[in-house]
Design a protein around this motif. Structure first.
Motif, PDB file in Angstrom:
ATOM      1  N   ILE A  56      23.247  -3.388  -7.095  1.00 19.28           N
ATOM      2  CA  ILE A  56      21.940  -3.741  -6.633  1.00 19.28           C
ATOM      3  C   ILE A  56      20.966  -2.999  -7.243  1.00 19.28           C
ATOM      4  O   ILE A  56      20.948  -1.682  -7.239  1.00 19.28           O
ATOM      5  N   VAL A  57      19.994  -3.439  -7.764  1.00 16.79           N
ATOM      6  CA  VAL A  57      18.819  -2.647  -8.320  1.00 16.79           C
ATOM      7  C   VAL A  57      17.590  -3.273  -7.817  1.00 16.79           C
ATOM      8  O   VAL A  57      17.414  -4.245  -7.201  1.00 16.79           O
ATOM      9  N   ILE A  58      16.797  -2.535  -7.608  1.00 15.01           N
ATOM     10  CA  ILE A  58      15.421  -2.475  -6.741  1.00 15.01           C
ATOM     11  C   ILE A  58      14.339  -2.640  -7.904  1.00 15.01           C
ATOM     12  O   ILE A  58      13.811  -1.536  -8.714  1.00 15.01           O
ATOM     13  N   ILE A  59      13.625  -3.716  -7.902  1.00 16.78           N
ATOM     14  CA  ILE A  59      12.610  -4.016  -8.816  1.00 16.78           C
ATOM     15  C   ILE A  59      11.396  -3.655  -8.067  1.00 16.78           C
ATOM     16  O   ILE A  59      10.600  -4.094  -7.226  1.00 16.78           O
ATOM     17  N   ASP A  60      10.959  -2.347  -8.507  1.00 17.27           N
ATOM     18  CA  ASP A  60       9.980  -1.553  -7.575  1.00 17.27           C
ATOM     19  C   ASP A  60       8.487  -1.871  -8.081  1.00 17.27           C
ATOM     20  O   ASP A  60       8.080  -1.500  -9.202  1.00 17.27           O
ATOM     21  N   ILE A  61       7.635  -2.442  -7.031  1.00 18.44           N
ATOM     22  CA  ILE A  61       6.183  -2.505  -7.265  1.00 18.44           C
ATOM     23  C   ILE A  61       5.765  -1.301  -7.125  1.00 18.44           C
ATOM     24  O   ILE A  61       5.044  -1.097  -5.767  1.00 18.44           O
ATOM     25  N   ASP A  62       5.978  -0.141  -7.667  1.00 23.58           N
ATOM     26  CA  ASP A  62       5.351   1.103  -7.676  1.00 23.58           C
ATOM     27  C   ASP A  62       3.959   1.449  -7.886  1.00 23.58           C
ATOM     28  O   ASP A  62       3.205   0.563  -8.384  1.00 23.58           O
ATOM     29  N   GLU A  63       3.558   2.664  -7.983  1.00 23.22           N
ATOM     30  CA  GLU A  63       2.111   3.045  -8.214  1.00 23.22           C
ATOM     31  C   GLU A  63       1.822   2.744  -9.547  1.00 23.22           C
ATOM     32  O   GLU A  63       0.777   2.466  -9.948  1.00 23.22           O
ATOM     33  N   ARG A  64       2.961   3.105 -10.362  1.00 20.42           N
ATOM     34  CA  ARG A  64       2.827   2.677 -11.979  1.00 20.42           C
ATOM     35  C   ARG A  64       2.482   1.328 -12.303  1.00 20.42           C
ATOM     36  O   ARG A  64       1.814   1.017 -13.148  1.00 20.42           O
ATOM     37  N   SER A  65       3.418   0.660 -11.439  1.00 21.60           N
ATOM     38  CA  SER A  65       3.177  -1.013 -11.788  1.00 21.60           C
ATOM     39  C   SER A  65       1.861  -1.483 -11.261  1.00 21.60           C
ATOM     40  O   SER A  65       1.332  -2.018 -12.224  1.00 21.60           O
ATOM     41  N   LEU A  66       1.460  -0.861 -10.325  1.00 22.93           N
ATOM     42  CA  LEU A  66       0.052  -1.298  -9.770  1.00 22.93           C
ATOM     43  C   LEU A  66      -1.070  -0.802 -10.720  1.00 22.93           C
ATOM     44  O   LEU A  66      -2.072  -1.420 -11.196  1.00 22.93           O
ATOM     45  N   ALA A  67      -0.826   0.444 -11.288  1.00 16.48           N
ATOM     46  CA  ALA A  67      -1.807   1.113 -12.400  1.00 16.48           C
ATOM     47  C   ALA A  67      -1.716   0.344 -13.504  1.00 16.48           C
ATOM     48  O   ALA A  67      -2.696   0.022 -14.244  1.00 16.48           O
ATOM     49  N   GLU A  68      -0.651  -0.136 -14.165  1.00 15.32           N
ATOM     50  CA  GLU A  68      -0.660  -1.006 -15.243  1.00 15.32           C
ATOM     51  C   GLU A  68      -0.747  -2.720 -15.080  1.00 15.32           C
ATOM     52  O   GLU A  68      -1.568  -3.049 -16.202  1.00 15.32           O
ATOM     53  N   GLN A  69      -0.256  -3.033 -14.082  1.00 16.27           N
ATOM     54  CA  GLN A  69      -0.550  -4.502 -13.679  1.00 16.27           C
ATOM     55  C   GLN A  69      -1.707  -4.909 -13.027  1.00 16.27           C
ATOM     56  O   GLN A  69      -2.121  -6.197 -12.898  1.00 16.27           O
ATOM     57  N   GLY A  70      -2.520  -3.893 -12.394  1.00 13.32           N
ATOM     58  CA  GLY A  70      -3.346  -4.332 -11.687  1.00 13.32           C
ATOM     59  C   GLY A  70      -3.062  -4.500 -10.164  1.00 13.32           C
ATOM     60  O   GLY A  70      -1.786  -4.381  -9.764  1.00 13.32           O
ATOM     61  N   ARG A  71      -3.924  -4.502  -9.255  1.00 12.81           N
ATOM     62  CA  ARG A  71      -3.517  -4.302  -8.042  1.00 12.81           C
ATOM     63  C   ARG A  71      -2.895  -5.427  -7.356  1.00 12.81           C
ATOM     64  O   ARG A  71      -3.133  -6.587  -8.027  1.00 12.81           O
ATOM     65  N   TRP A  72      -2.293  -5.381  -6.047  1.00 15.05           N
ATOM     66  CA  TRP A  72      -1.543  -6.490  -5.454  1.00 15.05           C
ATOM     67  C   TRP A  72      -2.484  -7.248  -4.788  1.00 15.05           C
ATOM     68  O   TRP A  72      -3.378  -6.743  -4.183  1.00 15.05           O
ATOM     69  N   PRO A  73      -2.159  -8.577  -4.649  1.00 12.19           N
ATOM     70  CA  PRO A  73      -1.342  -9.405  -5.163  1.00 12.19           C
ATOM     71  C   PRO A  73      -1.467  -9.960  -6.633  1.00 12.19           C
ATOM     72  O   PRO A  73      -2.734 -10.044  -6.918  1.00 12.19           O
ATOM     73  N   TRP A  74      -0.488  -9.828  -7.379  1.00 10.17           N
ATOM     74  CA  TRP A  74      -0.611 -10.146  -8.636  1.00 10.17           C
ATOM     75  C   TRP A  74      -0.494 -11.718  -8.928  1.00 10.17           C
ATOM     76  O   TRP A  74      -0.239 -12.473  -8.327  1.00 10.17           O
ATOM     77  N   PRO A  75      -1.382 -12.163 -10.097  1.00 14.28           N
ATOM     78  CA  PRO A  75      -1.271 -13.633 -10.317  1.00 14.28           C
ATOM     79  C   PRO A  75       0.142 -14.127 -10.642  1.00 14.28           C
ATOM     80  O   PRO A  75       0.960 -13.461 -11.125  1.00 14.28           O
ATOM     81  N   ARG A  76       0.430 -15.070  -9.998  1.00  9.74           N
ATOM     82  CA  ARG A  76       1.753 -15.691 -10.134  1.00  9.74           C
ATOM     83  C   ARG A  76       2.564 -16.283 -11.479  1.00  9.74           C
ATOM     84  O   ARG A  76       3.576 -16.410 -11.451  1.00  9.74           O
ATOM     85  N   ASP A  77       1.674 -16.366 -12.364  1.00  5.82           N
ATOM     86  CA  ASP A  77       2.065 -16.473 -13.753  1.00  5.82           C
ATOM     87  C   ASP A  77       2.799 -15.166 -14.053  1.00  5.82           C
ATOM     88  O   ASP A  77       3.528 -15.264 -14.788  1.00  5.82           O
ATOM     89  N   ARG A  78       2.211 -14.111 -13.443  1.00 11.92           N
ATOM     90  CA  ARG A  78       2.789 -12.937 -14.050  1.00 11.92           C
ATOM     91  C   ARG A  78       4.316 -12.773 -13.149  1.00 11.92           C
ATOM     92  O   ARG A  78       5.370 -12.436 -13.873  1.00 11.92           O
TER      93      ARG A  78
END
Length: 736
Positions: A56-78
């Motif tokens: 089992i792996v956890i795909i983590d919406i972590d601080e780095r993800s928010l910094a690179e991809q923008g704040r949550w919620p992300w667009p659903r095409d992403r």
């Protein structure tokens, strides 16, 4: 039967009755429940697995993800790209979303464009044609739904139990219906509302599971409700749905015991060949592997950007969730106070797959009742005849065997057997036995310990207990001795040290000084930062109070010297202390306000002791004492008269002395003593030249520079400002 044995029997019966009432649920004892919870948590940690679970792996919406991809919620095409990356390129077996998509995605602006096409721009055919061409690209929900349709995705949603419920989105198909529980005891959690995913996403996915939490009395998460009832239908948890799809198992079956007429509650879920034990709320105990990080965390941004090698996650379960504090999915658990909710699901899924979920079956109620009754009878009969040592040994043996047995049941059979009631009852029986045995003779001692235990050394407490008439908290006036000590330059020392190191230093110092005071029969009045105030002569009168105070002061200085060597090894600053001693009439008693009181002393002699401690800096002295202290201390102590002074606010002059040891000066102590006495005599008779000559000899002999400097300055002052003809040699201090 004697009265003491009758009292013991009644007390034993009361302990047994309370224990059984708790087991049967007639009277719940909160502290026993808390101990049971703590014992469960301890077993959980002792039996935890080691290492990470690679399935089992956890795909983590972590601080780095928010910094690179923008704040949550992300667009659903992403999110569609994320799903495609996990499913098509990585080949994961199941994707579980610990996220709910309860509202349409409007981030692309498609809805605004459609409103323009139907309104202000309705007559512009070119705009409408272009919008038709762009709509598939801008419809992020549809793109996400398409990704879900071609991937093994289980969505998440939640239920609510509020009195004013709201509902949104589309629920998945239920697992069970009210008819499935007909004739059985149904105590499952009942929801009044929900927040589910929008219809297009729910329809496109393989299914959905709720991630509604359940909290124990202490606010921690130890269980997951695998089924929740809403409007007569029963819905599965996210962990159960993901595990079921991963195992390609059929729909679970409800597990009712054969003797369902006795306590017809659900006890397990049958998932293929696996049995998942549940409690009356259809909640399963979470088999935590350990602290956060027991599963592999991958930053969601790394997955989105294709930074993982192709096929890296082949055949695994991927859970999409967050560990970012700002997204509010951190929970308190037995293995961590800020534990990501997504890892709770991972632990639950792993437990379902492995069949490692612990079981607390309904028959443990009868087991606990029988054990309580049997152990009560055994211990009560034994304690009636046993002395203190055998009683303690018996309780220790019961404690060890009880704990060992429950731990073995946990590790070997995955059983959660109750332990707290047995342990608490055993300890309560022993406590009652001991208290009753010692109550009469210990009553006076306990009273004395309660009054003076926080003030005086243990030996004094024992003496007070043996002679209660000596103890009194009432105000009294008597001759006593007081000690004040202070670290020189402590402010600069404290400013240059980290708080943790400073705390260790001051605790070590105060412990050493306090031990010296109590060893010499003193009572510690208070700590004032680094300063210590202590007194002798109360609560027990002592004719040797002055001598003991002086001996304590000298011992404190010797200990301070040893501490300087010890502190040097730690790289800590060197501590030098000054001590002031005063003897005289003082008022002693329990003083203060209605809010707080303290056993302390006050009076002019107390104030003088504080002033003398302050003067140690000016005289370069280690221990300064008043004339009365020197007179009362008796023989065997070396003294050096230093001055006659008049402190600020007082008209009466005081002769001050220093208690010295053989190592006071670097030269010959007796020679230095005689030289200083001669200098002091010349000084008081205003023979300035003679006094200065003697000061030069003192300095050459290695006498303290501070004392030499002080008298040189005074002589210089008096030469310019001669004292009166009838000057008595007293120096008046203008400041405290």
């Amino acid at each position: 039967m004697t009265s003491s044995r009758l009292i013991r029997l009644c007390a034993f019966l009361l302990v047994g009755a309370l224990s059984m009432a708790h087991v049967l649920g007639v009277l719940r004892l909160g502290f026993v429940e808390r101990i049971e919870t703590l014992s469960y948590d301890l077993r959980l940690k002792l039996g935890a697995a080691t290492g990470q679970d690679p399935r089992i792996v956890i795909i983590d919406i972590d601080e780095r993800s928010l910094a690179e991809q923008g704040r949550w919620p992300w667009p659903r095409d992403r999110l569609a790209r994320l799903v495609d990356e996990l499913s098509l390129r990585q080949g994961v077996a199941v994707i579980g979303f610990d996220v709910v998509f309860s509202e349409p995605d409007t981030s692309s602006g498609l809805q605004v464009l459609r409103e323009l096409a139907a309104g202000p721009l309705a007559d512009i055919d070119a705009f409408s044609r272009q919008l038709d061409l762009l709509s598939p690209t801008l419809d992020f929900d549809q793109r996400f739904a398409a990704a879900l349709a071609r991937s093994p995705v289980i969505l998440g949603y939640y239920f609510t139990t509020s009195a004013t419920p709201t509902s949104s989105g589309l629920l998945p198909a239920p697992l069970f219906f009210a008819s499935d529980f007909a004739g059985h005891d149904d105590r499952l959690m009942r929801a009044t509302g929900f927040g589910a995913n929008i219809e297009s996403l729910q329809v496109a996915s393989r299914g959905a599971g709720h991630f509604t939490p359940i909290f124990d009395a202490d606010g921690q998460t130890r269980r997951v409700p695998l089924l929740i009832e809403y409007d007569g239908e029963y819905y599965e948890a996210l962990a159960l749905a993901v595990a079921r799809h991963f195992l390609n198992a059929p729909l679970p079956q409800l597990g009712f015991p054969q003797a369902s007429q006795a306590y017809g509650a659900l006890e397990w879920l049958q998932l293929g060949e696996r049995v998942i034990p549940v409690d009356l709320q259809a909640a399963a105990l979470i088999p935590y592997r350990g602290r956060q990080g027991s599963f592999i965390y991958l930053s969601a941004t790394d997955v989105l950007e294709g930074r993982l090698p192709e096929g890296e996650l082949d055949g695994r379960i991927a859970l999409v969730g967050t560990s970012a504090p700002g997204l509010m999915d951190l929970r308190s658990t037995p293995v961590g106070n800020a534990f990501p909710g997504v890892e709770i699901h991972a632990n639950m899924i792993a437990g379902i797959i492995d069949g490692s979920i612990r079981h607390r079956p309904a028959w443990t109620l009868g087991y606990e009742a029988v054990c309580v009754a049997a152990l009560w009878a055994l211990l009560s009969s034994f304690l009636f005849r046993a002395g203190p040592a055998p009683s303690l040994a018996a309780i220790a043996l019961v404690t060890v065997l009880t704990w060992w047995g429950t731990l073995q049941a946990w590790l070997t059979w995955h059983l959660v057997l109750p332990v707290a009631t047995l342990l608490c009852m055993s300890l309560a029986l022993y406590a009652v036995h001991t208290v009753i045995s010692l109550f009469v003779e210990a009553r006076a001692k306990k009273q004395i310990a309660g009054l003076f235990g926080q003030y005086v050394p243990p030996a004094v407490v024992e003496e007070l207990a043996a002679n209660p008439a000596l103890a009194s908290m009432e105000g009294d006036s008597r001759e006593m001795s007081v000690l004040f000590s202070d670290i020189r330059g402590f402010t600069s020392i404290s400013e240059g040290m980290p708080p943790q190191e400073l705390t260790r230093l001051i605790n070590r110092y105060l412990s050493e000084m306090t031990e010296s005071i109590q060893m010499h029969g003193g009572t510690v009045d208070k700590y004032i930062g680094d300063a210590i105030m202590a007194f002798w002569g109360a609560p027990i009168p002592s004719p040797d109070h002055a001598r003991n105070a002086v001996l304590a002061a000298l011992d404190m200085q010797r200990r301070a010297e040893r501490l300087r060597h010890e502190f040097a090894l730690h790289g800590w600053p060197q501590l030098h202390i000054g001590i002031g001693l005063s003897t005289g009439m003082m008022t002693v008693g329990n003083m203060g306000s209605v809010f707080r009181r303290a056993y302390t002393v006050m009076g002019d002699a107390v104030n003088l002791g504080s002033r003398l401690e302050s003067l140690t800096k000016q005289y370069g002295a280690l221990v300064l004492a008043s004339e009365r202290t020197r007179e009362s201390a008796g023989a065997g102590i070396c003294w050096q008269e230093l001055d006659r002074i008049r402190v600020k606010g007082k008209d009466v002059a005081v002769t001050i002395h220093e208690a010295v040891a053989d190592a006071t000066s670097t030269g010959n102590p007796e020679e230095a003593h005689d030289l200083f006495a001669a200098m002091l005599d010349a000084y008081r008779h205003t023979h300035w030249d003679t006094a200065l000559d003697l000061l030069d000899r003192l300095e050459a002999a290695g006498e303290r520079s501070a004392l030499v400097t002080l008298y040189r300055a005074r002589i210089a002052h008096f030469r310019e400002n001669p004292p009166a003809a009838d000057w008595d040699g007293v120096f008046t201090f203008d400041s405290k």
